[in-house]
Design an enzyme around this catalytic site. Structure first.
Site, mmCIF file in Angstrom:
data_model
loop_
_atom_site.group_PDB
_atom_site.id
_atom_site.type_symbol
_atom_site.label_atom_id
_atom_site.label_comp_id
_atom_site.label_asym_id
_atom_site.label_seq_id
_atom_site.Cartn_x
_atom_site.Cartn_y
_atom_site.Cartn_z
ATOM 1 C CB SER A 250 -0.452 0.044 0.740
ATOM 2 O OG SER A 250 -2.146 0.345 1.097
ATOM 3 C CE LYS A 254 0.457 5.290 -2.466
ATOM 4 N NZ LYS A 254 -0.733 4.917 -2.634
ATOM 5 C CD1 TRP A 344 -8.103 2.934 -2.582
ATOM 6 C CD2 TRP A 344 -9.414 4.545 -4.200
ATOM 7 N NE1 TRP A 344 -7.841 4.549 -2.374
ATOM 8 C CE2 TRP A 344 -8.920 5.086 -2.618
ATOM 9 C CE3 TRP A 344 -10.855 4.688 -4.692
ATOM 10 C CZ2 TRP A 344 -8.971 6.285 -2.600
ATOM 11 C CZ3 TRP A 344 -10.999 6.587 -4.130
ATOM 12 C CH2 TRP A 344 -9.696 6.887 -3.570
ATOM 13 C CG HIS A 394 -5.685 -2.708 0.049
ATOM 14 N ND1 HIS A 394 -4.571 -2.167 -0.835
ATOM 15 C CD2 HIS A 394 -5.394 -1.710 1.132
ATOM 16 C CE1 HIS A 394 -3.750 -1.675 -0.436
ATOM 17 N NE2 HIS A 394 -4.520 -0.892 0.823
HETATM 18 C C1 GCU Z 1 -5.875 4.653 0.900
HETATM 19 C C2 GCU Z 1 -4.854 5.301 -0.353
HETATM 20 C C3 GCU Z 1 -3.485 4.536 -0.862
HETATM 21 C C4 GCU Z 1 -2.956 3.387 0.193
HETATM 22 C C5 GCU Z 1 -3.831 3.213 1.291
HETATM 23 C C6 GCU Z 1 -2.359 2.983 2.520
HETATM 24 O O1 GCU Z 1 -6.528 3.995 0.277
HETATM 25 O O2 GCU Z 1 -5.796 6.512 -0.847
HETATM 26 O O3 GCU Z 1 -3.295 5.642 -2.036
HETATM 27 O O4 GCU Z 1 -2.129 3.163 -0.622
HETATM 28 O O5 GCU Z 1 -4.581 4.630 1.662
HETATM 29 O O6 GCU Z 1 -1.566 3.370 2.120
HETATM 30 O O7 GCU Z 1 -3.331 2.277 3.328
#
Ligand code: GCU
Length: 414
Positions: A250, A254, A344, A394
């Site tokens: 998540s 990144k 998402w 997710h």
């Molecule tokens: C949210 C956010 C995402 C991110 C995620 C997380 O969903 O919108 O961009 O990757 O949180 O890191 O838990």
């Protein structure tokens, strides 16, 4: 009529406030990706040497300027303090250590982060290692009652063992790997005011950190932290740090991608459900978009640079897209994962970014993904550049790890 549906009236998806989410492929604007193998001045990139000497540095600079900011410098001094060692952890299967990494500056500023790592007890030589960050503390990845509670500077503390499902420690050890983690809050507490309690306090005064220093982000701090963990692991005799994999889920996916793009010591880069601002193409307006990141409550504005906020409404005007970030890992190995229900994060956009990074891997004689069409769920594709989509939500689960471990085996034990 213009070929760009954005200019043809508003029957296609247009980003606006109040913000809405698009899950309809047919409403997506047609987009053209920036050319991976062409320098800013138009010079074509014909071979690996031109990629490495010109295009790669140029793209890295653009990703810093537009999205993630600079990586902080090295501290003046680093000191490692062994906090604990357990030689028979996990029923004798593991050696477990906790180490405090102290960062110190000549002007007296200091910061520290707490590392937890496991080594397979029965290894007959130095082992490869998986390096990652945890949400909410080291103690959330295990039920072991004597693992320290860490990462509390970020806000509410996670419960012990709360994220065991994301860290199949015994499987990782049995397959012959070490596992090393730090709470991401130790590096940068994930909140708007996190600057003053983050590693940035080594480089800026408290006054300067009352607001974001221009050109920095928390994702760059987390990526920096991953590299500092690897600095330490290079000093551990039981670990072969030339065989290091970085992973993250998540927002931490990144961060693992950004760390992998920058730090060539990470030979395998595992990017889990990273979505927008991670592996997913920004030009695909599907699920989360750069625009919605700044208008929904799901993302901290401190994750990325201010520059990105200003440009977030028009990803089609950005000089880059995320296939180019994945390409920065070449010729090292990358594994991007999605989950079917994680719309998402735009699984197809994650796949296409991996696919479109292919030409750079090819310059190095590596095998790109063969098809522009994503594979069936739970059917991994690719060797040097790889993609896998788990069935489900997710998350980071055992089936993701099975694929990351397969990739590691292919790479490190050939
Ligand atoms: C949210 C956010 C995402 C991110 C995620 C997380 O969903 O919108 O961009 O990757 O949180 O890191 O838990």
């Amino acid at each position: 009529m213009s070929a760009n549906p954005r200019e043809n009236g508003s029957e296609f998806y247009v980003q606006k406030i109040p913000w809405e989410v698009n899950y309809d492929e047919s409403r997506m604007p047609v987009y053209t990706l920036p050319k991976l193998l062409r320098c800013e001045d138009g010079t074509p990139v014909a071979d690996a040497a031109a990629w490495l000497s010109r295009r790669r540095p140029e793209l890295l600079r653009m990703f810093k300027e537009v999205m993630y900011g600079e990586l902080p410098p090295l501290p003046d001094r680093v000191r490692y303090e062994l906090l604990s060692e357990k030689k028979d952890a996990r029923d004798g299967k593991a050696i477990r250590r906790e180490v405090r990494i102290h960062f110190e500056m000549k002007n007296g500023r200091t910061h520290c982060i707490d590392l937890l790592y496991y080594l397979p007890a029965n290894a007959d030589g130095p082992v490869p290692v998986f390096v990652g960050l945890t949400f909410f503390g080291n103690h959330v990845i295990t039920d072991e009652p004597d693992v320290r509670i860490t990462g509390t500077a970020g806000g509410p503390e996670g419960a012990r063992g709360e994220q065991v499902r994301r860290f199949p420690i015994d499987t990782i050890l049995e397959r012959g790997y070490a596992l090393a983690v730090v709470s991401y809050h130790d590096i940068f507490p994930d909140r708007e005011t996190g600057w003053a309690d983050s590693i940035y306090k080594l480089f800026f005064s408290d006054d300067e950190l009352k607001k974001r220093p221009a050109g920095y982000s928390s994702i760059s701090a987390w990526a920096w932290g991953l590299s500092r963990i690897l600095d330490y692991l290079e000093t551990v005799p039981e670990i072969d740090a030339s065989k290091a994999a970085v992973f993250g889920h998540s927002r931490l996916g990144k961060s693992s991608l950004w760390a992998g793009a920058n730090d060539k010591r990470f030979k395998l880069v595992c990017v889990n459900d990273s979505g927008c601002g991670g592996a997913a193409l920004s030009r695909r307006l599907y699920g989360e978009t750069l625009f919605s990141m700044y208008h929904s409550n799901t993302v901290g504005k401190w994750w990325f640079t201010d520059t990105l906020e200003a440009k977030s409404g028009h990803p089609e005007l950005l000089p880059l897209d995320q296939h180019e970030l994945i390409a920065l890992v070449a010729p090292r190995t990358v594994a991007v994962h999605s989950a079917t229900e994680d719309r998402w994060a735009d699984p197809k956009g994650e796949y296409l970014a991996v696919y479109h990074a292919g030409p750079v891997f090819e310059l190095f004689g590596k095998t790109p993904l063969a098809s522009e069409t994503p594979p069936a769920p739970e059917h991994a594709v690719g060797t040097d550049v790889s993609y896998y989509c788990r069935i489900g939500k997710h998350d980071l689960l055992l089936s993701d790890w099975e694929h990351y471990l397969t990739m590691a085996e292919r790479l490190f034990k050939r």
